[in-house]
Write an enzyme that holds these catalytic residues in place. Structure first.
Site, short mmCIF file in Angstrom:
data_model
loop_
_atom_site.label_atom_id
_atom_site.label_comp_id
_atom_site.label_asym_id
_atom_site.label_seq_id
_atom_site.Cartn_x
_atom_site.Cartn_y
_atom_site.Cartn_z
N CYS A 1 0.91 -1.13 -0.05
CA CYS A 1 0.06 -0.02 0.03
C CYS A 1 0.74 1.53 -0.07
CB CYS A 1 -1.08 -0.04 1.12
SG CYS A 1 -0.28 -0.02 2.72
N ARG B 1 -3.16 -0.53 5.55
CA ARG B 1 -3.73 -1.60 4.44
C ARG B 1 -2.89 -3.07 4.57
NH1 ARG B 1 -5.27 2.27 -0.04
NH2 ARG B 1 -3.32 3.13 0.68
N ASP C 1 -7.95 3.87 1.41
CA ASP C 1 -7.02 4.37 2.17
C ASP C 1 -7.86 4.84 3.32
OD1 ASP C 1 -5.36 5.65 3.60
OD2 ASP C 1 -4.67 6.64 1.83
P1 4NP Z 1 -1.59 2.74 4.08
O1 4NP Z 1 -2.43 4.19 4.67
O2 4NP Z 1 -1.36 3.12 2.75
O3 4NP Z 1 -2.87 1.97 4.23
O4 4NP Z 1 -0.54 2.40 5.05
C1 4NP Z 1 -1.79 5.52 4.57
C2 4NP Z 1 -0.81 5.75 5.60
C3 4NP Z 1 -0.10 6.83 5.57
C4 4NP Z 1 -0.35 7.97 4.82
C5 4NP Z 1 -1.53 7.48 3.69
C6 4NP Z 1 -1.94 6.24 3.56
N1 4NP Z 1 0.13 9.05 4.67
O5 4NP Z 1 -0.28 9.98 3.75
O6 4NP Z 1 1.13 9.61 5.68
#
Ligand code: 4NP
Length: 156
Positions: free
Chosen positions: A9, A15, A127
Site C-alpha cells: 500500500c 492496509r 485508504d
Molecule cells: P496505508 O495508509 O497506505 O494503508 O498504510 C496510509 C498511511 C499513511 C498515509 C497515507 C495512507 N500518509 O499519507 O501518511
C-alpha cells in the site's frame, strides 16, 4: 517450492500490514506455513521504521489479528526477485508498482487485492488514513474476503 506474496500500500502502516496479518492467519489455520509466506511494504517510505497505525491495530485486534510488521519501502530489485505475487491495495499502488517493474516477468506478478474478492462491489481497498472508524472496518471486511480468494488461487 515455497510461494511468496508481498502486500503493498502507500504507507505500509494500515492496509498492507493488515493484509499480511489476515493472510497469515488463514495460512496458519490451514497449516500451510511451510509452503506459503507473506510480507508487506509501502510504495512510499514516509513511515519507514514505524509500527502499524494505532487505529488500524486496534480494529484488527478486535478481530483477533495482531499487526507486527514494521513499515518499509518496497525495494524493486529485491522484491520483484523474491516474490511471486505482488499485490497492491488500490489503482494508485498498482500504477506505482507497474512503473517500478523492470520487465514483463515483473509485470505479470502485479495484482490488485480486490482481484481476489468473491463478494461484488469492491474495486479497491480504500485508504483509511484520513477517515473514521468505518474505513478501518471496511479495510478488514474487504481483506478477509480477498485473502481467502488469494489463498485459494495460490493453492491452485
Ligand atoms: P496505508 O495508509 O497506505 O494503508 O498504510 C496510509 C498511511 C499513511 C498515509 C497515507 C495512507 N500518509 O499519507 O501518511
Amino acid at each position: 517450492m515455497k510461494q511468496r506474496v508481498l502486500f503493498v500500500c502507500l504507507g505500509n502502516i494500515c492496509r498492507s500490514p493488515s493484509a499480511e496479518a489476515v493472510f497469515n492467519g488463514l495460512v496458519k489455520k490451514e497449516g500451510l506455513q511451510d509452503s506459503i509466506e507473506s510480507d508487506s511494504a509501502g510504495t512510499s517510505g514516509f513511515h519507514a521504521g514505524e509500527p502499524a497505525d494505532r487505529r488500524m491495530q486496534s480494529h484488527a485486534q478486535k478481530r483477533g489479528y495482531h499487526l507486527t510488521s514494521i513499515s518499509r519501502p518496497i525495494d524493486p530489485d529485491l522484491d520483484f526477485e523474491k516474490f511471486d505475487f505482488i499485490v497492491g491495495m488500490d489503482d494508485s499502488n498498482v500504477y506505482d508498482l507497474q512503473s517500478m517493474a523492470r520487465d514483463g516477468e515483473d509485470m505479470k506478478k502485479i495484482y490488485k487485492m480486490t482481484d481476489f474478492c468473491s463478494k461484488d462491489g469492491h474495486f479497491s481497498v480504500p485508504d483509511p488514513y484520513y477517515g473514521g472508524s468505518d474505513g478501518f472496518e471496511l479495510v478488514l471486511d474487504i481483506l478477509e474476503d480477498a485473502c481467502e480468494g488469494l489463498l485459494n488461487e495460490m493453492k491452485g
